[in-house]
Scaffold this motif. Structure first.
Motif, short mmCIF file in Angstrom:
data_model
loop_
_atom_site.label_atom_id
_atom_site.label_comp_id
_atom_site.label_asym_id
_atom_site.label_seq_id
_atom_site.Cartn_x
_atom_site.Cartn_y
_atom_site.Cartn_z
N VAL A 28 32.60 -3.26 7.96
CA VAL A 28 34.00 -2.98 7.62
C VAL A 28 34.47 -3.91 6.50
CG1 VAL A 28 36.36 -3.04 8.50
CG2 VAL A 28 34.55 -2.07 9.90
N VAL A 29 34.14 -5.21 6.62
CA VAL A 29 34.54 -6.17 5.58
C VAL A 29 33.93 -5.78 4.24
CG1 VAL A 29 34.24 -8.56 4.82
CG2 VAL A 29 34.94 -8.08 7.16
N ARG A 30 32.67 -5.38 4.26
CA ARG A 30 32.00 -5.00 3.01
C ARG A 30 32.66 -3.78 2.37
NH1 ARG A 30 27.69 -2.03 0.87
NH2 ARG A 30 26.28 -3.25 -0.46
N ILE A 31 32.94 -2.78 3.18
CA ILE A 31 33.57 -1.56 2.65
C ILE A 31 34.94 -1.89 2.06
CG2 ILE A 31 34.55 0.66 3.30
CD1 ILE A 31 31.53 0.69 3.11
N LEU A 32 35.75 -2.66 2.80
CA LEU A 32 37.08 -2.99 2.30
C LEU A 32 37.01 -3.86 1.05
CD1 LEU A 32 38.95 -3.73 5.67
CD2 LEU A 32 39.08 -1.68 4.25
N PHE A 33 36.05 -4.79 1.03
CA PHE A 33 35.91 -5.67 -0.13
C PHE A 33 35.51 -4.88 -1.37
CE2 PHE A 33 33.45 -8.61 -2.79
CZ PHE A 33 34.37 -9.64 -2.93
N ILE A 34 34.55 -3.97 -1.23
CA ILE A 34 34.11 -3.15 -2.37
C ILE A 34 35.25 -2.25 -2.85
CG2 ILE A 34 32.55 -1.29 -3.06
CD1 ILE A 34 30.46 -2.50 -1.18
N ARG A 35 35.94 -1.66 -1.89
CA ARG A 35 37.06 -0.79 -2.28
C ARG A 35 38.12 -1.58 -3.01
NH1 ARG A 35 39.62 2.68 2.45
NH2 ARG A 35 37.47 3.52 2.36
N ASN A 36 38.41 -2.79 -2.54
CA ASN A 36 39.43 -3.62 -3.18
C ASN A 36 39.00 -4.03 -4.59
OD1 ASN A 36 41.94 -5.19 -3.10
ND2 ASN A 36 40.60 -6.98 -3.07
N LEU A 37 37.71 -4.40 -4.75
CA LEU A 37 37.21 -4.77 -6.07
C LEU A 37 37.34 -3.61 -7.05
CD1 LEU A 37 33.94 -6.88 -5.57
CD2 LEU A 37 36.10 -7.63 -6.53
N LYS A 38 36.89 -2.44 -6.63
CA LYS A 38 36.95 -1.28 -7.53
C LYS A 38 38.39 -0.87 -7.83
CE LYS A 38 32.39 0.63 -6.55
NZ LYS A 38 31.61 1.81 -6.11
N GLN A 39 39.25 -1.01 -6.81
CA GLN A 39 40.65 -0.67 -7.04
C GLN A 39 41.29 -1.63 -8.05
OE1 GLN A 39 42.98 -0.49 -3.47
NE2 GLN A 39 44.89 0.00 -4.53
N GLN A 40 40.98 -2.92 -7.93
CA GLN A 40 41.50 -3.89 -8.90
C GLN A 40 40.98 -3.61 -10.30
OE1 GLN A 40 40.52 -7.79 -7.48
NE2 GLN A 40 42.10 -7.81 -5.88
N LEU A 41 39.69 -3.29 -10.41
CA LEU A 41 39.11 -2.97 -11.72
C LEU A 41 39.75 -1.71 -12.29
CD1 LEU A 41 37.08 -3.43 -13.96
CD2 LEU A 41 35.37 -2.20 -12.60
N THR A 42 39.95 -0.70 -11.45
CA THR A 42 40.56 0.54 -11.92
C THR A 42 41.98 0.29 -12.43
OG1 THR A 42 39.23 1.82 -10.35
CG2 THR A 42 41.20 2.87 -11.25
N GLU A 43 42.75 -0.47 -11.64
CA GLU A 43 44.12 -0.75 -12.06
C GLU A 43 44.15 -1.55 -13.37
OE1 GLU A 43 45.77 -2.74 -8.73
OE2 GLU A 43 46.05 -0.91 -7.52
N ARG A 44 43.21 -2.48 -13.53
CA ARG A 44 43.16 -3.27 -14.77
C ARG A 44 42.80 -2.39 -15.97
NH1 ARG A 44 39.00 -6.06 -17.02
NH2 ARG A 44 37.72 -5.95 -15.11
N LEU A 45 41.82 -1.51 -15.80
CA LEU A 45 41.42 -0.63 -16.91
C LEU A 45 42.55 0.35 -17.26
CD1 LEU A 45 37.67 0.21 -16.10
CD2 LEU A 45 38.59 -1.45 -17.73
N ILE A 46 43.23 0.84 -16.23
CA ILE A 46 44.34 1.76 -16.50
C ILE A 46 45.45 1.04 -17.28
CG2 ILE A 46 46.22 3.05 -15.41
CD1 ILE A 46 44.26 3.88 -13.22
N ALA A 47 45.75 -0.23 -16.89
CA ALA A 47 46.79 -0.98 -17.59
C ALA A 47 46.40 -1.22 -19.05
CB ALA A 47 47.02 -2.31 -16.88
#
Length: 416
Positions: A28-47
């Motif tokens: 669960v920690v791994r899934i949430l951590f990966i999702r959070n990393l990709k979400q942060q990267l996506t938000e940064r690229l979109i900005a």
């Protein structure tokens, strides 16, 4: 040995439960951590893409592009900027071409992931003219996921190391807790065994007195009423059964004391053949064929009298629970470093739900009890205790109305 097995099962059960909890938590920690990393990267690229799109203008029919990132910065971040016109044709590209997306341009999807040789996260946004608000092109921004993969790999190593340390420390704690929890039970069991041994020992004298007086009364029965003789006969039979029960209980309470066992080299072949010959007349009386197929020179270290008791118990049980015209076969073989003895019969069998209970003390299945009334119900428990004291194992397989097979495995003695 019984409590050692219980402690071992508790230890493994605790570790298994903890391993499942840790693995589930780590997953669960791994899934949430990966999702959070990709979400942060996506938000940064979109900005970033939104900022570049806002600064782009259409002058003289040409799309004017403005970025504040140098080629060195793009290479350092493994990023690639691509601009497309309204016809979805590539106008310009900045960044390391080795990290350029290979996926076809798709203006309908804002976020895409490329999983080819180089894993990329791709963001595509429209470029809208500030005044007229009409579409004048598209910008596609991509960044390599190598850094995220490296971070995930480090996370996996950390989670695995943490789980290993947690399991190791929990194993130590579980072993200590199991010993603390089992200690009162073991002490109570020892006291119960001691009480059983003491009570059985004390019962010997009064039972002997009752049996002796009953035998004297039956021997000198002149002037005794017939009904009185029958009563004394019942008393004598009941006393004999109780005496046998007390002897069996004493043997069980002493079975765990290795010091009470003789330890010498035994010819198991001779012992088994002697046991078969001992019960052959009984088998012939019941019209049962008693067969033996035993290899020569089967040797082991142990107590000959106790082992003889164990195997005669098994042979006697097989004969008792096999109807007329049935068969009982005793086989002995050497398999690797083990001696295997099978006592197989064509008797009434044991139901599958009762197989785990056959070695319990004083237990007999209803059908078996109705078929044979004698015995103390301790024979198989005594047999198991004797086999265990010789570092062996005993198992049973059975089918109702087909028969049973008891398999004894004992460590072989090496001959010089």
């Amino acid at each position: 040995m019984m409590f050692q097995k219980i402690r071992y099962r508790l230890f493994l059960s605790n570790l298994l439960v903890l391993a499942l909890v840790l693995s589930s938590s780590a997953f669960v920690v791994r899934i949430l951590f990966i999702r959070n990393l990709k979400q942060q990267l996506t938000e940064r690229l979109i900005a970033v893409a939104q900022g570049i799109a806002a600064s782009s203008e259409l002058e003289h029919g040409q799309l004017e592009l403005q970025t504040k990132f140098s080629p060195q910065q793009l290479r350092a971040h493994q990023q690639v900027f691509q601009w497309f016109d309204t016809q979805k044709r590539l106008i310009e590209q900045q960044g390391d071409p080795n990290y350029a997306p290979t996926l076809p341009f798709n203006a309908e999807r804002t976020v895409q992931t490329q999983s080819d040789k180089i894993k990329l996260l791709i963001v595509t946004l429209p470029i809208v003219e500030n005044n007229s608000r009409r579409l004048i092109g598209h910008i596609r921004l991509s960044e390599s996921l190598e850094e995220i993969d490296e971070t995930i790999a480090r996370l996996d190593v950390g989670l695995a190391a943490g789980a290993f340390v947690a399991l190791f420390l929990s194993g130590l704690g579980s072993g200590w807790l199991n010993r603390q929890a089992m200690q009162p039970i073991e002490e109570s069991f020892k006291r119960l065994k001691q009480f059983t041994a003491d009570a059985s020992h004390e019962l010997r004298s009064p039972l002997m007195a009752i049996s002796t007086n009953a035998e004297v009364a039956l021997t000198y029965s002149d002037g005794m009423r017939k009904s009185d003789g029958e009563k004394f006969q019942a008393i004598s039979m009941a006393t004999d059964q109780m005496s046998q029960l007390t002897e069996d209980l004493l043997l069980l309470t002493r079975a765990d004391k290795v010091s009470s066992f003789e330890s010498k080299k035994i010819d198991l072949t001779t012992l088994l053949i002697g046991s078969v010959n001992l019960y052959r007349p009984q088998a012939q009386t019941k019209q049962i064929e008693l067969k033996a197929e035993i290899e020569n020179d089967l040797c082991l270290i142990g107590d000959e009298a106790k082992l003889a008791r164990a195997f005669t118990n098994l042979i006697q049980n097989a004969i008792q629970y096999t109807p007329a015209n049935g068969e009982v076969e005793v086989t002995g073989n050497r398999i690797g470093q083990e001696l295997l003895v099978n006592i197989e019969d064509t008797g009434i069998g044991i139901a599958s739900e009762h197989l785990d209970l056959v070695f319990d003390r004083l237990w007999r299945a209803d059908r078996s009890r109705s078929y044979y009334k004698g015995g103390s119900g301790l024979g198989l428990a005594i047999t198991q205790a004797i086999i265990y004291s010789h570092k062996g194992t005993i198992t049973v397989t059975s089918q109702v109305d087909i028969g049973s097979c008891f398999t004894v495995s004992l460590p072989m003695a090496f001959t010089n």
